[in-house]
Design a protein around this motif. Structure first.
Motif, PDB file in Angstrom:
ATOM      1  N   GLN A  75     113.873 -10.179  15.418  1.00 35.39           N
ATOM      2  CA  GLN A  75     113.033  -8.988  15.466  1.00 35.39           C
ATOM      3  C   GLN A  75     112.243  -8.965  16.768  1.00 35.39           C
ATOM      4  OE1 GLN A  75     109.551  -8.548  13.041  1.00 35.39           O
ATOM      5  NE2 GLN A  75     108.910 -10.680  13.239  1.00 35.39           N
ATOM      6  N   TYR A  77     108.332  -7.700  17.781  1.00 31.51           N
ATOM      7  CA  TYR A  77     107.077  -7.358  17.106  1.00 31.51           C
ATOM      8  C   TYR A  77     105.993  -7.201  18.155  1.00 31.51           C
ATOM      9  CZ  TYR A  77     103.487  -7.605  13.393  1.00 31.51           C
ATOM     10  OH  TYR A  77     102.468  -7.326  12.505  1.00 31.51           O
ATOM     11  N   VAL A  81     104.862  -1.797  16.677  1.00 30.03           N
ATOM     12  CA  VAL A  81     105.650  -2.151  15.495  1.00 30.03           C
ATOM     13  C   VAL A  81     104.725  -2.472  14.321  1.00 30.03           C
ATOM     14  CG1 VAL A  81     107.274  -3.820  14.533  1.00 30.03           C
ATOM     15  CG2 VAL A  81     107.624  -2.936  16.844  1.00 30.03           C
ATOM     16  N   ALA A  82     103.650  -3.217  14.586  1.00 32.64           N
ATOM     17  CA  ALA A  82     102.715  -3.570  13.512  1.00 32.64           C
ATOM     18  C   ALA A  82     102.091  -2.319  12.896  1.00 32.64           C
ATOM     19  CB  ALA A  82     101.627  -4.502  14.056  1.00 32.64           C
ATOM     20  N   ARG A  85     104.656  -0.535  10.846  1.00 29.89           N
ATOM     21  CA  ARG A  85     104.977  -1.276   9.626  1.00 29.89           C
ATOM     22  C   ARG A  85     103.886  -1.081   8.576  1.00 29.89           C
ATOM     23  NH1 ARG A  85     107.301  -7.195  10.788  1.00 29.89           N
ATOM     24  NH2 ARG A  85     108.832  -5.905  11.895  1.00 29.89           N
ATOM     25  N   CYS A 292     104.038  -9.822   9.377  1.00 30.56           N
ATOM     26  CA  CYS A 292     104.556  -9.934  10.747  1.00 30.56           C
ATOM     27  C   CYS A 292     106.011 -10.376  10.786  1.00 30.56           C
ATOM     28  CB  CYS A 292     103.706 -10.905  11.555  1.00 30.56           C
ATOM     29  SG  CYS A 292     103.789 -12.614  10.990  1.00 30.56           S
TER      30      CYS A 292
END
Length: 313
Positions: A75, A77, A81-82, A85, A292
């Protein structure tokens, strides 16, 4: 490197001195001096079926940057992205609550710690894409956005946000047993509380202890990050299940003996933790996966089998 380490220690010491000089709750955020206690949930007067939903958020480590090459391509991150998500996390909560069960009475969001990456280790400093204070603000913005999304989706529902701290956001080298709220997870919760204080259907509850005990229809539901279970280990064939279950049993035993002294203490039926980045359930509680996902530490140090980010509901 030594000069950089000294400078960081001096900055951490100055941050602690500032925190002790200022009451963050009152002087910075303008909040009540003491955090509010979690509200108990009691059956409604109508006598019909109803549900309260508990949705924890564990180990998003927002602010950490993970390059795909550093985790065998599993992935990428970063901050974007966080945030995406966390947004998807709230969307799943809305969908699952809408699709299943009885009328909703209340939604409890448990901010379970290590949602800010902090600067606990060299790995954190080396991979942080934003500093810890910005991590606290960014995570708070994502939570406030999600709370307002759920309030719009469920016009009659009340939402409680409860927060405990993890180990990564702390401002001391060793895990403290006093003043543990000197932690970026706690600062993030203050941001959330300040943003939502004018919202009549939302409330935010913090705690000066590592645990928060919810009263859900008379059922005791304890939330703790998982780094203070009183048990160690977890690197054998059964992984985290051993120390987590031992910790659950210790917590329940202490709760039972405390109720001998004070019968008004709520018995603990369920426990929810994160910390171990492993997703499973035992007879006594839940361990949550990490928001994460896999990182270089879990991939190459612990050799934990890679799992997608998963949380309980």
């Amino acid at each position: 490197r030594q000069s950089e380490a000294r400078a960081k220690r001096d900055l951490r010491a100055a941050t602690l001195a500032l925190a002790s000089a200022l009451d963050l709750r009152t002087e910075v955020f303008g909040l009540t001096r003491e955090p509010l206690r979690p509200r108990p949930i009691r059956p409604g007067q109508g006598g019909g079926a109803e549900l309260a939903w508990f949705a924890p958020f564990f180990d998003y480590h927002l602010g950490k940057g993970i390059d795909a090459a550093s985790v065998n391509g599993l992935q990428t991150y970063d901050l974007a992205v966080a945030r995406a998500r966390i947004r998807r996390h709230f969307e799943h909560i809305r969908r699952l609550i809408s699709d299943h069960g009885s009328p909703v009475r209340r939604i409890v969001l448990g901010l379970g710690g290590d949602n800010c990456n902090g600067e606990l280790r060299h790995d954190d400093t080396a991979t942080n894409v934003v500093p810890p204070v910005q991590q606290a603000r960014e995570f708070a913005e994502a939570v406030v956005e999600g709370v307002r999304y759920l309030l719009d989706a469920f016009p009659e529902v009340e939402i409680d946000v409860v927060s405990v701290v993890g180990n990564h956001g702390r401002m001391t080298d060793a895990p403290p047993s006093a003043n543990i709220e000197e932690n970026f997870d706690a600062i993030s919760a203050l941001f959330v509380e300040a943003h939502l204080r004018g919202e009549p259907r939302a409330s935010v509850r913090g705690t000066p202890t590592p645990d928060v005990l919810l009263d859900l229809y008379g059922t005791g539901f304890l939330i703790s990050h998982g780094d203070r279970l009183g048990s160690n280990g977890g690197d054998g064939q059964i992984g985290a299940i051993g120390p987590v279950q031992r910790g659950f049993l210790k917590i329940k035993k202490a709760n039972f003996e405390s109720r001998i002294v004070d019968p008004t203490i709520l018995p603990i039926h369920w426990i929810a933790v994160g910390h171990y980045h492993s997703h499973f359930m035992t007879d006594d509680g839940f361990c949550s996966g990490a928001g994460c996902g896999p990182d270089p530490y879990s991939t190459f140090k612990l050799r934990v089998p890679p799992r997608p980010p998963r949380q309980w509901l």
